[in-house]
Scaffold this active site. Structure first.
Site, short mmCIF file in Angstrom:
data_model
loop_
_atom_site.label_atom_id
_atom_site.label_comp_id
_atom_site.label_asym_id
_atom_site.label_seq_id
_atom_site.Cartn_x
_atom_site.Cartn_y
_atom_site.Cartn_z
N HIS A 1 0.84 -1.21 0.00
CA HIS A 1 0.00 0.00 0.00
C HIS A 1 0.87 1.25 0.00
O HIS A 1 0.62 2.20 -0.74
CB HIS A 1 -0.93 -0.01 1.21
CG HIS A 1 -1.54 1.32 1.52
ND1 HIS A 1 -2.29 2.04 0.60
CD2 HIS A 1 -1.50 2.08 2.65
CE1 HIS A 1 -2.69 3.18 1.16
NE2 HIS A 1 -2.22 3.23 2.39
N HIS B 1 2.99 7.53 6.04
CA HIS B 1 1.73 8.17 6.42
C HIS B 1 0.90 7.39 7.43
O HIS B 1 0.07 7.96 8.12
CB HIS B 1 0.89 8.52 5.18
CG HIS B 1 0.24 7.36 4.51
ND1 HIS B 1 0.84 6.64 3.51
CD2 HIS B 1 -0.98 6.79 4.71
CE1 HIS B 1 0.02 5.69 3.10
NE2 HIS B 1 -1.09 5.74 3.82
N GLU C 1 -0.61 6.08 12.99
CA GLU C 1 -1.97 5.54 13.13
C GLU C 1 -1.98 4.04 13.39
O GLU C 1 -2.81 3.55 14.15
CB GLU C 1 -2.73 5.86 11.83
CG GLU C 1 -4.21 5.66 11.89
CD GLU C 1 -4.87 6.15 10.62
OE1 GLU C 1 -5.65 5.38 10.03
OE2 GLU C 1 -4.60 7.30 10.20
N ASP C 2 -1.07 3.30 12.77
CA ASP C 2 -1.17 1.84 12.76
C ASP C 2 -0.02 1.08 13.40
O ASP C 2 0.02 -0.15 13.33
CB ASP C 2 -1.31 1.35 11.30
CG ASP C 2 -2.61 1.79 10.67
OD1 ASP C 2 -3.57 2.06 11.40
OD2 ASP C 2 -2.66 1.86 9.43
N ASP D 1 -2.67 8.33 -0.91
CA ASP D 1 -3.10 7.26 -0.01
C ASP D 1 -4.45 6.71 -0.45
O ASP D 1 -4.63 5.49 -0.63
CB ASP D 1 -3.16 7.83 1.41
CG ASP D 1 -3.89 6.94 2.40
OD1 ASP D 1 -3.83 5.69 2.28
OD2 ASP D 1 -4.53 7.49 3.33
#
Length: 198
Positions: free
Chosen positions: A54, A80, A84-85, A146
């Site tokens: 991705h 990016h 967040e992950d 994204d």
């Protein structure tokens, strides 16, 4: 609609970028990709593919599609999702890549909504997407790349998700593409190609 799925690994991406002659700082990208691989580890996409694919698709959208060469933007697109992950923090990103990359990553990071129900999470996501209207153009480019990676193969996702994600993209993301000619054209082609989801 052009699809950006050639770069399955960094070796292929690096070779393509070098062969293209694009004025891209591949050494800076080496560092960003290495950090992304370290932080994301063995995470998978919903399709089961390695998560790094991705990140490389989003990079491919910017480099091969939109012709972006700005080092901070390209590093930020690779990084990016780390805040967040993964366990990485904005402070970690800033320490390794500087304040400009960290700011771009911050703009595109959804704020956590711990312990909230589905409705609260959807509301928080909508607020985050609306806030992107105030983001600097460089952060918008990261988000557009994204989302392009995520929606270019939308037909591989479950049908109910396809409809929701298509509607969300039309509502929040397509307007962000307006000032960016390449992205405006790409999203117009994409939305026409998936118009059956309206």
């Amino acid at each position: 609609m052009e699809v950006f799925t050639r770069w399955h690994n960094w070796d292929t991406a690096r070779a393509d970028i070098t062969a293209s002659g694009a004025a891209v700082d591949v050494d800076a990208l080496d560092a960003a990709v290495a950090a992304a691989l370290r932080w994301h580890g063995d995470q998978k996409r919903p399709t089961g593919d390695p998560y790094v694919e991705h990140l490389l698709e989003a990079l491919e959208v910017l480099v091969r599609g939109a012709g972006v060469t700005a080092p901070a933007v390209l590093s930020a697109v690779v990084l990016h999702d780390v805040v967040e992950d993964t366990p990485a923090t904005l402070r970690d990103v800033e320490a390794e890549f500087g304040p400009e990359v960290a700011e771009l990553v911050d703009w595109v990071t959804k704020p956590p909504v711990p312990g909230a129900g589905r409705q609260a999470k959807r509301g928080a996501k909508a607020a985050y997407l609306r806030r992107l209207g105030d983001a600097p153009p460089e952060a918008v480019q990261v988000k557009l790349a994204d989302r392009a990676s995520n929606v270019q193969t939308l037909d591989r996702m479950p049908p109910d998700f396809q409809r929701r994600y298509y509607a969300e993209t039309l509502t929040y993301i397509v307007p962000l593409a307006e000032p960016h000619p390449w992205f405006r054209a790409w999203y117009a082609s994409w939305s026409a190609g998936f118009a059956h989801l309206r």
